[in-house]
Design a protein around this motif. Structure first.
Motif, PDB file in Angstrom:
ATOM      1  N   LYS A  17     -13.412 -52.110   3.032  1.00 46.15           N
ATOM      2  CA  LYS A  17     -12.659 -53.367   3.174  1.00 46.15           C
ATOM      3  C   LYS A  17     -12.280 -53.589   4.646  1.00 46.15           C
ATOM      4  N   GLY A  19     -12.944 -54.079   8.761  1.00 46.70           N
ATOM      5  CA  GLY A  19     -13.942 -54.798   9.550  1.00 46.70           C
ATOM      6  C   GLY A  19     -14.575 -53.865  10.579  1.00 46.70           C
ATOM      7  N   PRO A 305      -6.754 -52.837  15.055  1.00 46.95           N
ATOM      8  CA  PRO A 305      -7.834 -53.204  14.117  1.00 46.95           C
ATOM      9  C   PRO A 305      -9.128 -53.542  14.855  1.00 46.95           C
ATOM     10  N   LEU A 306      -8.992 -54.040  16.068  1.00 46.40           N
ATOM     11  CA  LEU A 306     -10.161 -54.360  16.882  1.00 46.40           C
ATOM     12  C   LEU A 306     -10.819 -53.088  17.427  1.00 46.40           C
ATOM     13  N   PHE A 339      -4.194 -50.583  10.317  1.00 43.94           N
ATOM     14  CA  PHE A 339      -5.508 -51.022  10.800  1.00 43.94           C
ATOM     15  C   PHE A 339      -6.619 -50.705   9.815  1.00 43.94           C
TER      16      PHE A 339
ATOM     17  N   TYR B 146      -0.313 -57.779   5.633  1.00 38.03           N
ATOM     18  CA  TYR B 146      -0.482 -56.978   6.845  1.00 38.03           C
ATOM     19  C   TYR B 146      -1.846 -56.299   6.911  1.00 38.03           C
ATOM     20  N   MET B 147      -2.620 -56.317   5.847  1.00 36.44           N
ATOM     21  CA  MET B 147      -3.951 -55.728   5.896  1.00 36.44           C
ATOM     22  C   MET B 147      -5.011 -56.725   6.394  1.00 36.44           C
ATOM     23  N   PRO B 149      -5.519 -58.198   9.358  1.00 38.85           N
ATOM     24  CA  PRO B 149      -6.183 -57.871  10.632  1.00 38.85           C
ATOM     25  C   PRO B 149      -7.213 -56.752  10.505  1.00 38.85           C
ATOM     26  N   SER B 150      -6.959 -55.790   9.628  1.00 32.54           N
ATOM     27  CA  SER B 150      -7.891 -54.658   9.553  1.00 32.54           C
ATOM     28  C   SER B 150      -9.283 -55.116   9.133  1.00 32.54           C
ATOM     29  N   LYS B 151      -9.356 -56.218   8.406  1.00 31.55           N
ATOM     30  CA  LYS B 151     -10.670 -56.730   8.045  1.00 31.55           C
ATOM     31  C   LYS B 151     -11.147 -57.798   9.037  1.00 31.55           C
ATOM     32  N   LEU B 153      -9.670 -58.995  12.251  1.00 33.11           N
ATOM     33  CA  LEU B 153      -9.336 -59.157  13.676  1.00 33.11           C
ATOM     34  C   LEU B 153     -10.585 -59.185  14.548  1.00 33.11           C
ATOM     35  N   ILE B 154     -11.559 -58.369  14.210  1.00 34.16           N
ATOM     36  CA  ILE B 154     -12.770 -58.317  15.028  1.00 34.16           C
ATOM     37  C   ILE B 154     -13.522 -59.645  14.930  1.00 34.16           C
ATOM     38  N   THR B 157     -11.756 -62.307  16.864  1.00 35.30           N
ATOM     39  CA  THR B 157     -11.970 -62.133  18.304  1.00 35.30           C
ATOM     40  C   THR B 157     -13.322 -62.718  18.712  1.00 35.30           C
ATOM     41  N   LEU B 158     -14.343 -62.447  17.912  1.00 34.01           N
ATOM     42  CA  LEU B 158     -15.681 -62.966  18.233  1.00 34.01           C
ATOM     43  C   LEU B 158     -15.705 -64.492  18.169  1.00 34.01           C
ATOM     44  N   HIS B 160     -13.168 -66.338  18.723  1.00 32.10           N
ATOM     45  CA  HIS B 160     -12.387 -66.790  19.875  1.00 32.10           C
ATOM     46  C   HIS B 160     -13.238 -66.815  21.151  1.00 32.10           C
ATOM     47  N   PHE B 161     -14.152 -65.831  21.267  1.00 29.49           N
ATOM     48  CA  PHE B 161     -15.089 -65.849  22.405  1.00 29.49           C
ATOM     49  C   PHE B 161     -15.898 -67.134  22.410  1.00 29.49           C
ATOM     50  N   ARG B 169     -11.614 -75.925  31.437  1.00 21.98           N
ATOM     51  CA  ARG B 169     -10.230 -76.089  31.878  1.00 21.98           C
ATOM     52  C   ARG B 169      -9.950 -77.447  32.532  1.00 21.98           C
TER      53      ARG B 169
END
Lengths: 554, 180
Positions: A17, A19, A305-306, A339, B146-147, B149-151, B153-154, B157-158, B160-161, B169
């Motif tokens: 589960k 990432g 987590p990242l 995390f 709270y779980m 981000p663990s799935k 966040l990555i 982030t991608l 967001h890139f 700007r």
């Protein structure tokens, strides 16, 4: 494809589960050792660094300049930089080389050099090095105390239990910012009701946090964030100088602080300048040093987590904790953010700091259920206490906590809640009823508490601040209400701010308000028989398992 | 199918019934699905329906000069005839903003995009419209896990890139014609 039943089952396991991602070096989505990280170099002319890691002084950004001018010991820099990184890496795990010899070298190194040194270490070597390099000999731990309703009575009771369980520091924050003064007071009173000497902080927006410290409602601060690229620092409304000024403001009032940083924060904010997470984190550590700040909270923190999604994540995080110690700054080592869905994995992460010991193994451990954790869940919470104690018992390792009996927890929780009741009455704040005291004494989480009138509470908190209430008012009330010991503990805490000894590196207090720091509890590890060893008395505490069989009685 | 046509530089609205829907740089172009792979047109459909149900109008703008949701929303609310903006990043993170607030303040913020279901976007649209009418609605219930981000966040982030890569700007907000 016909599915394998085992693969189908595996797919359902908690770990899957989480990432995961491959690396992307060009944007800095890599834990450490990126091909695009700068190579170590230094040039010094007339005592000034004119080139650092391949950048000439005229091309320095504001962060480079601040670090070059204040974050590196120039006298020794060319000599340290000329040393073989592999040799320094070996010194880190060589029991014959004392800690001070290594910190002297590392404080004269550039960020790229420090990155290169740790790149030679595997995780076991990093842990071994951490055992030697942490500043304070005796390890300690820090706890979170928050709840979703910002119930101050519950915060006080939780902080008291955490104090009794041995945490050296307790930390709170708010779901609703206007509750901050109440949460801070609750944590302070609760901590001292649990055990004399507990340090307490309330993590808020910077101006509020400073104000709470100046009123005496907190005894340390940690939420002073720094970042490793100029752009992210600026996006956060900061410069190196503004951070240094903030640090001075705390120091002027005798309040302990540490900064907060952590691998992955820059790439998370979308501006890593194509550098690895560890390289940028080292810049944060050097900035901390340059600002004259004694310590850091790192270990990826919110970005874990990242980092955990990438290959080599735990190793990079272990490295960042270690480099803080190599620079002779206190390290509050993370393990404070959920995390992973996997208990296996979060336990493995924890032992990487618990086994070697750091100044604070977690920063912090959720002394509350994760559902009540307003910082987002921690890597450990109150349901894990017995696992934690058992690990200490299994491995004869001191994780900074001690088992307590249920009646002890009930007693200190009740005392803290009653002390809060007295203080609220004395300050003319909205009543804390006997029903609330009883509920906080036995509560698991916020759902067990009678609802308070939040609008009235927040209004009263604001008025209390406007009235100029300080910790001295609270000490008087506690004393008059029969809580002389809690009052005296708080008074001692204020005296310590005048004395100032707890501003030394890695300082905590024992229950008699003696400072234990890197100055008088210097980590002198040099192999077996040296450094921190568990005394017989301490082992008797650590091995306690109240439910264990007593063989002679069978 | 989501189609986005850029019109011209956005001007302040004069219609007191106008809500601004502000989107991030990669919205509908670089990124066509939310973080949970929901097509963005389905999200917009619900959001717009919510606004319409309250009898308000809306105008789409795209903000290129920031990827920060607060900054995007703050520019949107200043352009809205009603002074109210609902802003969204491609991943689905949403905020309701009012023109007199500082950028990082908000009326309602829905930070954990993976938890926002389609019917919630409709309620967010309705609440946005109600603020536009000067009402003070009951905030939409915020979900928190709270779980998450663990799935995610990555992936966030991608995404967001991607937003950052399409940001500029120096560009002013642009009016959009959106069809779905």
């Amino acid at each position: 494809m016909k599915r394998s039943k085992r693969f189908e089952k595996l797919e359902q396991m908690p770990i899957n589960k989480d990432g995961f991602s491959y690396e992307w070096e060009e944007v800095g989505l890599i834990t450490m050792e990126s091909r695009f990280d700068p190579k170590p170099s230094i040039k010094v002319e007339n005592g000034v660094i004119v080139e650092m890691d391949g950048i000439k002084r005229e091309d320095f950004d504001s962060l480079d300049k601040f670090i070059a001018d204040y974050g590196i010991k120039v006298e020794n820099a060319e000599k340290a930089m000329a040393m073989d990184s592999l040799e320094i890496a070996r010194m880190l795990v060589d029991i014959n080389v004392p800690r001070e010899e290594i910190t002297e070298i590392c404080m004269s190194c550039t960020a790229a050099k420090l990155a290169e040194i740790v790149s030679h270490l595997n995780v076991v070597e990093m842990m071994m090095a951490q055992m030697k390099m942490r500043a304070r000999k005796t390890p300690a731990n820090q706890a979170h105390a928050t709840n979703l309703d910002d119930n101050p009575v519950l915060i006080a009771a939780d902080a008291a239990e955490e104090g009794a369980r041995g945490f050296a520091e307790v930390e709170t924050t708010c779901a609703l910012a206007r509750y901050a003064p109440f949460n801070a007071i609750a944590l302070m009173i609760g901590g001292q009701a649990g055990r004399a000497g507990v340090l307490n902080q309330c993590s808020m927006e910077e101006a509020t946090e400073l104000e709470l410290g100046m009123r005496g409602f907190t005894s340390y601060a940690e939420t002073l964030s720094v970042y490793g690229t100029e752009q992210v620092l600026i996006d956060g409304g900061d410069t190196a100088y503004s951070k240094a000024f903030l640090a001075s403001a705390y120091a002027s009032r005798g309040i302990k602080i540490r900064y907060t940083s952590g691998t992955g924060s820059e790439v998370l904010m979308g501006d890593a300048e194509g550098k690895s997470a560890l390289y940028l984190e080292i810049r944060c550590l050097m900035l901390t040093k340059a600002c004259g700040v004694q310590g850091i909270q790192n270990g990826s923190i919110n970005a874990i987590p990242l980092m955990a999604a990438l290959p080599n994540g735990f190793r990079a995080i272990t490295a960042e904790n270690l480099i803080a110690s190599m620079l002779n700054i206190e390290v509050a080592a993370g393990n404070d953010t959920a995390f992973t869905h996997s208990d296996f994995r979060r336990g493995a992460k924890l032992v990487m700091t618990m086994m070697p010991g750091t100044d604070y193994i977690s920063s912090g451990y959720g002394g509350i259920p994760n559902l009540d954790n307003v910082f987002a869940g921690s890597n450990e919470d109150c349901d894990d206490y017995d696992d934690y104690y058992t690990l200490q018992r299994d491995m004869q390792v001191d994780g900074g906590l001690n088992p307590i009996k249920e009646e002890t927890a009930i007693e200190v929780r009740n005392k803290a809640a009653r002390a809060m009741q007295a203080v609220f009455e004395g300050l003319g704040l909205p009543e804390i009823t006997d029903e609330e005291v009883e509920a906080a004494t036995y509560a698991y989480c916020y759902k067990d508490m009678p609802a308070r009138n939040k609008v009235e509470d927040m209004k009263a908190a604001t008025e209390m601040m406007e009235k100029g209430t300080t910790v001295i008012d609270i000490i008087k009330i506690l004393h008059e209400a029969g809580f002389e010991d809690v009052a005296e503990n708080l008074m001692n805490q204020m005296k310590q701010r005048v004395i100032g000894d707890y501003l030394h590196t890695s300082a905590v207090f024992d229950e008699n308000y003696n400072v234990i720091s890197a100055v008088n509890d210097r980590n002198d590890y040099m192999g077996p028989g040296t450094g921190y060893r568990i005394s017989e008395d301490r082992w008797n505490v650590l091995k306690e398992k109240f439910s264990a069989l007593k063989p002679q009685e069978i | 199918m989501l189609e986005i046509k850029e019109l011209g530089v956005s001007q302040p609205g004069t219609d007191a019934k106008e809500i601004i829907i502000a989107v991030s740089p990669a919205f509908g172009t670089g990124l066509k699905q939310s973080i949970t792979d929901v097509p963005l047109e389905e999200i917009l459909k619900e959001l717009c329906a919510g606004i319409e149900e309250e009898g308000m109008n809306y105008r789409f703008i795209k903000v290129y000069n920031s990827t920060d949701l607060g900054i995007i929303a703050s520019q949107g609310s200043k352009l809205a005839g009603s002074g109210i903006c609902v802003a969204m990043q491609s991943r689905g993170t949403t905020v309701i903003h009012q023109k007199d607030m500082v950028p990082l303040d908000n009326l309602e913020l829905f930070p954990q995009s993976p938890l926002i279901e389609l019917d919630m976007y409709r309620t967010i649209g309705k609440n946005t419209a109600k603020y536009g009418k000067g009402e003070n609605p009951e905030p939409v219930e915020i979900l928190n896990d709270y779980m998450v981000p663990s799935k995610f966040l990555i992936k966030s982030t991608l995404m967001h890139f991607k937003e950052g890569g399409m940001a500029n700007r120096d560009m002013a907000p642009i009016d959009l014609e959106v069809t779905f």
